[in-house]
Motif scaffolding. Structure first.
Motif, PDB file in Angstrom:
ATOM      1  N   GLN A  43      42.846  43.353  37.202  1.00 26.46           N
ATOM      2  CA  GLN A  43      41.875  42.729  38.098  1.00 26.46           C
ATOM      3  C   GLN A  43      42.561  41.900  39.182  1.00 26.46           C
ATOM      4  O   GLN A  43      42.180  41.910  40.348  1.00 26.46           O
ATOM      5  CB  GLN A  43      40.943  41.842  37.275  1.00 26.46           C
ATOM      6  CG  GLN A  43      39.775  41.299  38.033  1.00 26.46           C
ATOM      7  CD  GLN A  43      38.789  42.388  38.385  1.00 26.46           C
ATOM      8  OE1 GLN A  43      38.640  43.358  37.659  1.00 26.46           O
ATOM      9  NE2 GLN A  43      38.146  42.240  39.520  1.00 26.46           N
ATOM     10  N   LYS A  44      43.627  41.214  38.762  1.00 25.40           N
ATOM     11  CA  LYS A  44      44.355  40.381  39.717  1.00 25.40           C
ATOM     12  C   LYS A  44      44.948  41.236  40.835  1.00 25.40           C
ATOM     13  O   LYS A  44      44.892  40.874  42.008  1.00 25.40           O
ATOM     14  CB  LYS A  44      45.490  39.627  39.014  1.00 25.40           C
ATOM     15  CG  LYS A  44      45.002  38.555  38.090  1.00 25.40           C
ATOM     16  CD  LYS A  44      46.085  37.548  37.795  1.00 25.40           C
ATOM     17  CE  LYS A  44      47.136  38.085  36.865  1.00 25.40           C
ATOM     18  NZ  LYS A  44      48.120  37.067  36.502  1.00 25.40           N
ATOM     19  N   ALA A  82      42.238  42.460  43.205  1.00 23.89           N
ATOM     20  CA  ALA A  82      41.834  41.377  44.119  1.00 23.89           C
ATOM     21  C   ALA A  82      42.869  41.212  45.227  1.00 23.89           C
ATOM     22  O   ALA A  82      42.530  41.039  46.401  1.00 23.89           O
ATOM     23  CB  ALA A  82      41.659  40.073  43.352  1.00 23.89           C
ATOM     24  N   SER A  83      44.129  41.291  44.847  1.00 23.28           N
ATOM     25  CA  SER A  83      45.203  41.150  45.822  1.00 23.28           C
ATOM     26  C   SER A  83      45.194  42.297  46.837  1.00 23.28           C
ATOM     27  O   SER A  83      45.374  42.089  48.035  1.00 23.28           O
ATOM     28  CB  SER A  83      46.530  41.091  45.067  1.00 23.28           C
ATOM     29  OG  SER A  83      47.604  41.080  45.937  1.00 23.28           O
ATOM     30  N   ASN A 105      44.316  42.113  50.918  1.00 25.94           N
ATOM     31  CA  ASN A 105      45.284  42.512  51.938  1.00 25.94           C
ATOM     32  C   ASN A 105      44.994  43.876  52.540  1.00 25.94           C
ATOM     33  O   ASN A 105      45.887  44.527  53.075  1.00 25.94           O
ATOM     34  CB  ASN A 105      46.690  42.500  51.347  1.00 25.94           C
ATOM     35  CG  ASN A 105      47.192  41.089  51.178  1.00 25.94           C
ATOM     36  OD1 ASN A 105      47.489  40.426  52.149  1.00 25.94           O
ATOM     37  ND2 ASN A 105      47.225  40.608  49.944  1.00 25.94           N
ATOM     38  N   LEU A 117      37.698  48.520  40.776  1.00 26.12           N
ATOM     39  CA  LEU A 117      37.150  47.199  40.464  1.00 26.12           C
ATOM     40  C   LEU A 117      35.929  47.325  39.555  1.00 26.12           C
ATOM     41  O   LEU A 117      35.852  46.692  38.499  1.00 26.12           O
ATOM     42  CB  LEU A 117      36.765  46.507  41.767  1.00 26.12           C
ATOM     43  CG  LEU A 117      36.164  45.115  41.688  1.00 26.12           C
ATOM     44  CD1 LEU A 117      37.279  44.099  41.542  1.00 26.12           C
ATOM     45  CD2 LEU A 117      35.358  44.814  42.918  1.00 26.12           C
ATOM     46  N   GLY A 168      45.202  33.549  34.612  1.00 27.49           N
ATOM     47  CA  GLY A 168      45.509  34.485  35.671  1.00 27.49           C
ATOM     48  C   GLY A 168      44.275  34.868  36.463  1.00 27.49           C
ATOM     49  O   GLY A 168      44.337  35.086  37.667  1.00 27.49           O
ATOM     50  N   LEU A 169      43.163  34.943  35.770  1.00 32.39           N
ATOM     51  CA  LEU A 169      41.924  35.291  36.462  1.00 32.39           C
ATOM     52  C   LEU A 169      41.560  34.228  37.487  1.00 32.39           C
ATOM     53  O   LEU A 169      41.086  34.530  38.572  1.00 32.39           O
ATOM     54  CB  LEU A 169      40.782  35.449  35.452  1.00 32.39           C
ATOM     55  CG  LEU A 169      40.778  36.755  34.663  1.00 32.39           C
ATOM     56  CD1 LEU A 169      39.679  36.756  33.630  1.00 32.39           C
ATOM     57  CD2 LEU A 169      40.613  37.942  35.582  1.00 32.39           C
ATOM     58  N   SER A 199      43.334  34.785  40.642  1.00 30.90           N
ATOM     59  CA  SER A 199      42.844  35.835  41.528  1.00 30.90           C
ATOM     60  C   SER A 199      41.586  35.388  42.267  1.00 30.90           C
ATOM     61  O   SER A 199      41.249  35.950  43.298  1.00 30.90           O
ATOM     62  CB  SER A 199      42.645  37.154  40.790  1.00 30.90           C
ATOM     63  OG  SER A 199      41.653  37.044  39.840  1.00 30.90           O
ATOM     64  N   VAL A 207      43.090  34.237  45.343  1.00 25.66           N
ATOM     65  CA  VAL A 207      43.452  35.347  46.233  1.00 25.66           C
ATOM     66  C   VAL A 207      42.246  35.771  47.052  1.00 25.66           C
ATOM     67  O   VAL A 207      42.315  35.873  48.282  1.00 25.66           O
ATOM     68  CB  VAL A 207      43.979  36.548  45.407  1.00 25.66           C
ATOM     69  CG1 VAL A 207      44.152  37.756  46.298  1.00 25.66           C
ATOM     70  CG2 VAL A 207      45.280  36.203  44.738  1.00 25.66           C
ATOM     71  N   SER A 208      41.123  35.985  46.362  1.00 29.10           N
ATOM     72  CA  SER A 208      39.921  36.414  47.081  1.00 29.10           C
ATOM     73  C   SER A 208      39.457  35.334  48.049  1.00 29.10           C
ATOM     74  O   SER A 208      39.023  35.632  49.161  1.00 29.10           O
ATOM     75  CB  SER A 208      38.808  36.748  46.090  1.00 29.10           C
ATOM     76  OG  SER A 208      39.172  37.866  45.327  1.00 29.10           O
ATOM     77  N   GLU A 215      50.853  31.765  44.213  1.00 32.07           N
ATOM     78  CA  GLU A 215      51.254  31.115  42.979  1.00 32.07           C
ATOM     79  C   GLU A 215      52.383  30.122  43.203  1.00 32.07           C
ATOM     80  O   GLU A 215      53.334  30.413  43.914  1.00 32.07           O
ATOM     81  CB  GLU A 215      51.707  32.157  41.967  1.00 32.07           C
ATOM     82  CG  GLU A 215      50.541  32.812  41.306  1.00 32.07           C
ATOM     83  CD  GLU A 215      50.978  33.927  40.412  1.00 32.07           C
ATOM     84  OE1 GLU A 215      50.596  33.912  39.244  1.00 32.07           O
ATOM     85  OE2 GLU A 215      51.719  34.787  40.875  1.00 32.07           O
ATOM     86  N   GLY A 271      53.074  37.790  37.163  1.00 35.73           N
ATOM     87  CA  GLY A 271      52.590  37.188  38.401  1.00 35.73           C
ATOM     88  C   GLY A 271      52.991  37.935  39.653  1.00 35.73           C
ATOM     89  O   GLY A 271      52.410  37.741  40.702  1.00 35.73           O
ATOM     90  N   LEU A 286      50.951  39.336  43.264  1.00 35.96           N
ATOM     91  CA  LEU A 286      49.687  38.671  43.535  1.00 35.96           C
ATOM     92  C   LEU A 286      49.785  37.955  44.864  1.00 35.96           C
ATOM     93  O   LEU A 286      50.380  36.894  44.971  1.00 35.96           O
ATOM     94  CB  LEU A 286      49.388  37.696  42.417  1.00 35.96           C
ATOM     95  CG  LEU A 286      47.924  37.378  42.244  1.00 35.96           C
ATOM     96  CD1 LEU A 286      47.159  38.648  41.932  1.00 35.96           C
ATOM     97  CD2 LEU A 286      47.737  36.384  41.162  1.00 35.96           C
ATOM     98  N   GLU A 287      49.211  38.574  45.874  1.00 35.59           N
ATOM     99  CA  GLU A 287      49.349  37.995  47.194  1.00 35.59           C
ATOM    100  C   GLU A 287      48.003  37.815  47.864  1.00 35.59           C
ATOM    101  O   GLU A 287      47.180  38.727  47.875  1.00 35.59           O
ATOM    102  CB  GLU A 287      50.228  38.888  48.068  1.00 35.59           C
ATOM    103  CG  GLU A 287      51.681  38.835  47.672  1.00 35.59           C
ATOM    104  CD  GLU A 287      52.490  39.928  48.308  1.00 35.59           C
ATOM    105  OE1 GLU A 287      53.582  39.634  48.813  1.00 35.59           O
ATOM    106  OE2 GLU A 287      52.038  41.075  48.316  1.00 35.59           O
ATOM    107  N   GLY A 288      47.798  36.647  48.382  1.00 35.61           N
ATOM    108  CA  GLY A 288      46.605  36.386  49.175  1.00 35.61           C
ATOM    109  C   GLY A 288      46.887  36.747  50.621  1.00 35.61           C
ATOM    110  O   GLY A 288      47.868  37.418  50.922  1.00 35.61           O
ATOM    111  N   ALA A 334      35.026  41.460  45.077  1.00 34.99           N
ATOM    112  CA  ALA A 334      36.153  41.219  44.177  1.00 34.99           C
ATOM    113  C   ALA A 334      36.014  39.855  43.520  1.00 34.99           C
ATOM    114  O   ALA A 334      36.251  39.696  42.313  1.00 34.99           O
ATOM    115  CB  ALA A 334      37.472  41.311  44.944  1.00 34.99           C
ATOM    116  N   VAL A 384      35.589  39.055  39.413  1.00 33.12           N
ATOM    117  CA  VAL A 384      36.445  38.168  38.625  1.00 33.12           C
ATOM    118  C   VAL A 384      35.600  37.106  37.928  1.00 33.12           C
ATOM    119  O   VAL A 384      35.815  36.777  36.765  1.00 33.12           O
ATOM    120  CB  VAL A 384      37.505  37.497  39.524  1.00 33.12           C
ATOM    121  CG1 VAL A 384      38.305  36.478  38.742  1.00 33.12           C
ATOM    122  CG2 VAL A 384      38.427  38.537  40.108  1.00 33.12           C
TER     123      VAL A 384
END
Lengths: 134, 145
Positions: free
Chosen positions: A22-23, A26-27, A31, A104, B3-4, B7, B10-11, B56, B67, B70-72, B129, B133
């Motif tokens: 899920q992470k 979302a990422s 992007n 998703l 971790g959730l 995210s 991130v969103s 993060e 980790g 995981l990029e915003g 998204a 989550v």
């Protein structure tokens, strides 16, 4: 009935996997319009392989109480290699928004189902602790 | 589970970035006929540049092997469109040059609308998204109930 049986741990590990996935989704969605971003995915095979490694044999073992847990945290997600359906646009971004959104939805359904099963299972345990009394 | 929560960040970063883009596009539309600006000359069309942003903190990257990746996203820069202004012949206009031409902004409303729709879709996708989550977190809490 054993409380800590394999089903319980299998289900909880699956939840780990789904949360991890899920992470990344979302990422990727975040992007979808970032130039140069390559979509990332967590492959079930990778996850499974790491889980196997962490099993009874061959995994890390704690020989001193100060050691970190032998159960490794989740495997690294690796960037998705260019697949045949890869259409990196002019901005070198290969995120397919539709694909991510389908994944998703799928992921949420799987997570929900497993969480529901896990809950039922724990309710059985609770029920037996209370000897069947409400 | 923690971790959730990451995210969600991130969103959230993506929602903020896309909202910023929507604002810029709206400003373009609003100024489609603006011939005077503080910098002088007609309004110049603007757009945003996105770049990835790690969400993060470093200790978390160390502690949690999963980790990575995981990029915003954030708006790196607001850029000005280099396209020249559109010259329209209108000698009566106060901003007309000696030969009677008025420099209008390089904004094409149709193009802005198309961009606007795309930005809106991206915003909605990120909202989806985010909601997903949130649903997972809610389900996780349900387990213990």
């Amino acid at each position: 009935m054993r409380i800590e049986d394999s089903l319980l741990s299998t289900m909880s590990r699956f939840l780990d996997y789904a949360a991890q996935k899920q992470k990344l989704i979302a990422s990727n969605v975040a992007n979808a319009e970032t130039p140069g971003y390559r979509s990332k995915e967590l492959r079930f095979e990778d996850f499974l392989a790491a889980e196997r490694l962490a099993g009874e044999e061959g995994g890390l073992r704690r020989t001193l109480p100060q050691h970190v847990s032998g159960r490794p945290t989740l495997v690294r997600a690796r960037p998705l290699e260019a697949s045949e359906g890869d259409e990196a646009g002019y901005d070198e971004n290969n995120v397919e928004l539709e694909k991510e959104l389908v994944e998703l939805a799928e992921n949420v359904m799987k997570f929900t189902t497993t969480a529901q099963f896990l809950r039922q299972k724990l309710q059985l345990v609770r029920s037996s602790i209370k000897e069947g009394r409400a | 589970m923690s971790g959730l929560f990451t995210s969600l960040d991130v969103s959230a970063s993506a929602l903020a970035a896309h909202r910023r883009r929507l604002e810029v596009l709206v400003a373009n539309l609003a100024n489609a006929e603006t011939t005077r600006t503080p910098e002088g000359g007609p309004y110049r069309r603007k757009d945003v540049l996105f770049e990835t942003q790690s969400v993060e903190p470093f200790w978390k990257v160390l502690a949690e092997v999963g980790g990575e990746g995981l990029e915003g996203v954030r708006v790196q820069e607001i850029v000005t469109d280099p396209r020249p202004p559109v010259l329209v012949y209108d000698p009566q206009h106060p901003d007309a040059d000696p030969s009677g031409y008025v420099a209008y902004p390089n904004v094409n409303p149709l193009e802005e609308m198309a961009n606007f729709m795309a930005a809106k879709r991206s915003y909605e996708a990120n909202l989806r998204a985010f909601e997903a989550v949130r649903e997972l977190i809610r389900r996780s809490l349900d387990i213990a109930r």
